[in-house]
Design a protein around this motif. Structure first.
Motif, mmCIF file in Angstrom:
data_model
loop_
_atom_site.group_PDB
_atom_site.id
_atom_site.type_symbol
_atom_site.label_atom_id
_atom_site.label_comp_id
_atom_site.label_asym_id
_atom_site.label_seq_id
_atom_site.Cartn_x
_atom_site.Cartn_y
_atom_site.Cartn_z
ATOM 1 N N VAL A 83 0.841 -1.202 0.000
ATOM 2 C CA VAL A 83 0.000 0.000 0.000
ATOM 3 C C VAL A 83 0.881 1.258 0.000
ATOM 4 O O VAL A 83 0.589 2.246 -0.694
ATOM 5 N N ALA A 84 1.995 1.208 0.769
ATOM 6 C CA ALA A 84 2.911 2.354 0.820
ATOM 7 C C ALA A 84 3.564 2.616 -0.530
ATOM 8 O O ALA A 84 3.926 3.760 -0.836
ATOM 9 N N ASP A 85 3.726 1.558 -1.344
ATOM 10 C CA ASP A 85 4.312 1.724 -2.673
ATOM 11 C C ASP A 85 3.285 2.154 -3.713
ATOM 12 O O ASP A 85 3.649 2.564 -4.815
ATOM 13 N N ARG A 86 2.007 2.056 -3.381
ATOM 14 C CA ARG A 86 0.962 2.416 -4.346
ATOM 15 C C ARG A 86 0.443 3.834 -4.157
ATOM 16 O O ARG A 86 0.037 4.486 -5.120
ATOM 17 N N PHE A 87 0.434 4.309 -2.901
ATOM 18 C CA PHE A 87 -0.217 5.576 -2.608
ATOM 19 C C PHE A 87 0.736 6.516 -1.875
ATOM 20 O O PHE A 87 1.828 6.116 -1.467
ATOM 21 N N ARG A 88 0.294 7.747 -1.708
ATOM 22 C CA ARG A 88 1.093 8.717 -0.957
ATOM 23 C C ARG A 88 1.255 8.253 0.480
ATOM 24 O O ARG A 88 0.268 7.985 1.177
ATOM 25 N N ARG A 89 2.496 8.159 0.915
ATOM 26 C CA ARG A 89 2.778 7.625 2.250
ATOM 27 C C ARG A 89 2.267 8.552 3.352
ATOM 28 O O ARG A 89 1.805 8.090 4.394
ATOM 29 N N SER A 90 2.356 9.846 3.130
ATOM 30 C CA SER A 90 1.841 10.787 4.139
ATOM 31 C C SER A 90 0.334 10.631 4.307
ATOM 32 O O SER A 90 -0.199 10.776 5.415
ATOM 33 N N LEU A 91 -0.359 10.292 3.210
ATOM 34 C CA LEU A 91 -1.810 10.097 3.277
ATOM 35 C C LEU A 91 -2.153 8.824 4.054
ATOM 36 O O LEU A 91 -3.111 8.799 4.837
ATOM 37 N N ILE A 92 -1.360 7.771 3.839
ATOM 38 C CA ILE A 92 -1.562 6.520 4.595
ATOM 39 C C ILE A 92 -1.359 6.773 6.084
ATOM 40 O O ILE A 92 -2.159 6.332 6.923
ATOM 41 N N MET A 93 -0.289 7.500 6.428
ATOM 42 C CA MET A 93 -0.014 7.824 7.834
ATOM 43 C C MET A 93 -1.135 8.678 8.413
ATOM 44 O O MET A 93 -1.528 8.503 9.572
ATOM 45 N N PHE A 94 -1.642 9.620 7.598
ATOM 46 C CA PHE A 94 -2.735 10.477 8.052
ATOM 47 C C PHE A 94 -3.960 9.645 8.434
ATOM 48 O O PHE A 94 -4.538 9.821 9.512
ATOM 49 N N TYR A 95 -4.386 8.744 7.522
ATOM 50 C CA TYR A 95 -5.574 7.930 7.797
ATOM 51 C C TYR A 95 -5.356 7.021 9.011
ATOM 52 O O TYR A 95 -6.272 6.802 9.815
ATOM 53 N N SER A 96 -4.130 6.484 9.150
ATOM 54 C CA SER A 96 -3.841 5.620 10.299
ATOM 55 C C SER A 96 -3.969 6.400 11.601
ATOM 56 O O SER A 96 -4.617 5.954 12.555
ATOM 57 N N ASP A 97 -3.352 7.586 11.647
ATOM 58 C CA ASP A 97 -3.440 8.417 12.849
ATOM 59 C C ASP A 97 -4.888 8.853 13.113
ATOM 60 O O ASP A 97 -5.360 8.830 14.251
ATOM 61 N N PHE A 98 -5.588 9.251 12.048
ATOM 62 C CA PHE A 98 -6.943 9.769 12.233
ATOM 63 C C PHE A 98 -7.895 8.679 12.737
ATOM 64 O O PHE A 98 -8.691 8.915 13.652
ATOM 65 N N PHE A 99 -7.809 7.486 12.149
ATOM 66 C CA PHE A 99 -8.724 6.418 12.581
ATOM 67 C C PHE A 99 -8.353 5.903 13.976
ATOM 68 O O PHE A 99 -9.235 5.462 14.730
ATOM 69 N N ARG A 100 -7.072 5.983 14.326
ATOM 70 C CA ARG A 100 -6.703 5.644 15.710
ATOM 71 C C ARG A 100 -7.237 6.709 16.670
ATOM 72 O O ARG A 100 -7.614 6.405 17.806
ATOM 73 N N PHE A 101 -7.266 7.952 16.227
ATOM 74 C CA PHE A 101 -7.895 9.020 17.010
ATOM 75 C C PHE A 101 -9.367 8.698 17.265
ATOM 76 O O PHE A 101 -9.869 8.839 18.383
ATOM 77 N N VAL A 102 -10.058 8.225 16.220
ATOM 78 C CA VAL A 102 -11.475 7.857 16.348
ATOM 79 C C VAL A 102 -11.632 6.703 17.341
ATOM 80 O O VAL A 102 -12.548 6.700 18.179
ATOM 81 N N LEU A 103 -10.730 5.712 17.266
ATOM 82 C CA LEU A 103 -10.782 4.570 18.190
ATOM 83 C C LEU A 103 -10.642 5.023 19.635
ATOM 84 O O LEU A 103 -11.393 4.589 20.516
ATOM 85 N N LEU A 104 -9.661 5.900 19.874
ATOM 86 C CA LEU A 104 -9.441 6.363 21.256
ATOM 87 C C LEU A 104 -10.596 7.218 21.743
ATOM 88 O O LEU A 104 -10.948 7.175 22.932
ATOM 89 N N LEU A 105 -11.187 7.964 20.835
ATOM 90 C CA LEU A 105 -12.369 8.758 21.211
ATOM 91 C C LEU A 105 -13.507 7.825 21.605
ATOM 92 O O LEU A 105 -14.217 8.072 22.611
ATOM 93 N N ALA A 106 -13.681 6.743 20.836
ATOM 94 C CA ALA A 106 -14.730 5.766 21.158
ATOM 95 C C ALA A 106 -14.446 5.085 22.491
ATOM 96 O O ALA A 106 -15.372 4.841 23.288
ATOM 97 N N MET A 107 -13.170 4.779 22.752
ATOM 98 C CA MET A 107 -12.810 4.167 24.034
ATOM 99 C C MET A 107 -13.157 5.094 25.199
ATOM 100 O O MET A 107 -13.606 4.646 26.255
ATOM 101 N N THR A 108 -12.955 6.394 24.995
ATOM 102 C CA THR A 108 -13.278 7.370 26.048
ATOM 103 C C THR A 108 -14.766 7.342 26.377
ATOM 104 O O THR A 108 -15.158 7.287 27.557
ATOM 105 N N PHE A 109 -15.606 7.351 25.342
ATOM 106 C CA PHE A 109 -17.062 7.350 25.572
ATOM 107 C C PHE A 109 -17.524 6.018 26.166
ATOM 108 O O PHE A 109 -18.416 5.993 27.026
ATOM 109 N N LEU A 110 -16.920 4.909 25.740
ATOM 110 C CA LEU A 110 -17.287 3.601 26.293
ATOM 111 C C LEU A 110 -16.893 3.504 27.764
ATOM 112 O O LEU A 110 -17.626 2.931 28.581
ATOM 113 N N PHE A 111 -15.748 4.072 28.108
ATOM 114 C CA PHE A 111 -15.335 4.058 29.514
ATOM 115 C C PHE A 111 -16.300 4.883 30.363
ATOM 116 O O PHE A 111 -16.705 4.462 31.461
#
Length: 422
Positions: A83-111
């Motif tokens: 995937v890193a060889d097919r697409f912009r690497r900064s964009l892949i990192m962005f989506y990874s960080d952003f969706f992990r942000f969403v996960l942690l936000l969900a963990m906060t509300f579940l707690f």
């Protein structure tokens, strides 16, 4: 001829200008992003284990949570490289960080709603590991796309230093947030760090890996075929294969034992205290930071591979010194030099590898490098207690592992001519 000239002009335009690293906007944005991501990851792992142990009162299940994070990261790392060889690497990192942000936000509300159970935590750990499997291949291969070859060593030194600081500071942030706040406050803090990490990635201007339309074959479009192509690309080149095999050998015989050696040395050799353990950990971490800073200042640009092997040999000698140590002060000195030379070796080896990889295969190759670094450590850690339980002393184990690695390093230096020349 016009077509050839236009391609040459296109390649020239894609090369980054040789400005100082900290004036390179893309590199600066990347480094700031990695600061937040690195701190978030180490803080998350610390709070996650503390939550299982103290809040859920299930300390025996910590290993399962850590495995849930590590296994998808290991299994999907090769896919992340493609995937890193097919697409912009900064964009892949962005989506990874952003969706992990969403996960942690969900963990906060579940707690807050008292629904963050062990089962749900395992699911979140799996998802966190999946997202990391795409983040790290992109992160380990993006630097050559935004800095010139002459600055690769210094750029990797910055990156390595930040990751070391993240490992050190993350648990401190976790402890402070739990002492002065609560789990919901801690999860929220991590989510903010991940959000900031994703925002700064928007300022990184790396180039996507694009193929000419007439060069794209059916086989090339297959994910499995591209993974296979990456393996063949390494297998058919003695230089690349030697570097990756050396990384695997050093991780298994040096890095894995080192993580077990410090607590074992304190309890069995010193019969020491928690403070002795702290001194040794600080010594190793300080050595790693000193090494990363110094190697960045030196910025080796010639014969990087040969220098990485020389530094790796000194890494072995430092580990042997720890094996021979019987008192605290010699062990502190041995670990200080172990940290220094491990940083020297790691930075120069990564730089040597990056400098000769075709850009369209950078993600796949670096994903294998990262996979060896992250995947072999727990395997090595699993074997070491078994060997120690058979009656082998820690001292003999460290000396034997270092000696095996030394023999291997010298053999590669003698047999692979390109290692000595590149």
């Amino acid at each position: 001829m016009n077509e050839s000239l236009s391609k040459e002009m296109s390649v020239t335009q894609e090369k980054p200008s040789p400005t100082p690293l900290l004036k390179n906007r893309s590199f600066l944005m990347l480094i700031i992003s990695i600061i937040f991501s690195s701190l978030a990851t180490s803080t998350y792992l610390m709070i996650e284990t503390w939550y299982v142990s103290k809040h859920l009162q299930m300390p025996s299940m910590i290993g399962y949570v850590l495995m849930a994070t590590a296994i998808p990261r290991l299994l999907l790392m090769s896919v992340g490289g493609v995937v890193a060889d097919r697409f912009r690497r900064s964009l892949i990192m962005f989506y990874s960080d952003f969706f992990r942000f969403v996960l942690l936000l969900a963990m906060t509300f579940l707690f807050l709603s008292d629904q963050l159970t062990f089962t749900i935590l395992i699911i979140f750990a799996l998802l966190f590991g999946v997202l990391e499997s795409f983040y790290w291949p992109a992160a380990s291969s993006i630097i050559p796309t935004i800095v010139p070859d002459s600055q690769l060593g210094a750029a990797n030194s910055y990156n390595f230093t930040i990751q070391q600081v993240g490992v050190l500071v993350g648990p401190v942030i976790a402890g402070m947030s739990l002492t002065w706040g609560s789990y919901d406050w801690s999860f929220g803090l991590i989510s903010v760090m991940l959000l900031l990490g994703s925002v700064f990635l928007l300022g990184v201007r790396d180039q996507p890996q694009q193929s000419e339309p007439d060069e794209v074959s059916e086989e090339k479009q297959s994910m499995l075929a591209e993974i296979k192509e990456g393996f063949l690309y390494i297998k058919e080149d003695r230089f690349k294969f030697s570097i990756l095999l050396t990384n695997a050998i050093s991780v298994f015989f040096l890095v894995g034992p080192l993580s077990i050696a410090i607590p074992t040395f304190v309890t069995e050799t010193l019969n020491g205290t928690a403070m002795d353990f702290t001194y040794l950990e600080i010594s190793l971490t300080a050595g790693s930071l000193i090494g990363a800073i110094v190697i960045g200042m030196i910025n080796i640009t010639k014969q990087r591979a040969m220098w990485s092997y020389i530094f790796m040999l000194f890494f072995c000698f430092s580990m042997m010194g720890l094996g021979f140590a019987k008192e605290l002060i010699p062990a502190i000195i041995a670990l200080l030099f172990t940290g220094i030379f491990s940083s020297f070796a790691n930075t120069t080896m990564v730089t040597a590898l990056q400098s000769i990889i075709d850009m369209d295969k950078m993600g796949r190759v670096m994903s294998l490098f990262t996979m060896a670094s992250t995947g072999l450590v727990p395997i090595s850690q699993g074997f070491i207690p078994m060997i120690l339980n058979k009656g082998v002393s820690l001292s003999h184990l460290l000396i034997a592992g270092s000696s095996i690695t030394c023999v291997f390093l010298i053999s590669v230096l003698l047999l692979v001519k390109t290692i000595r020349s590149q």
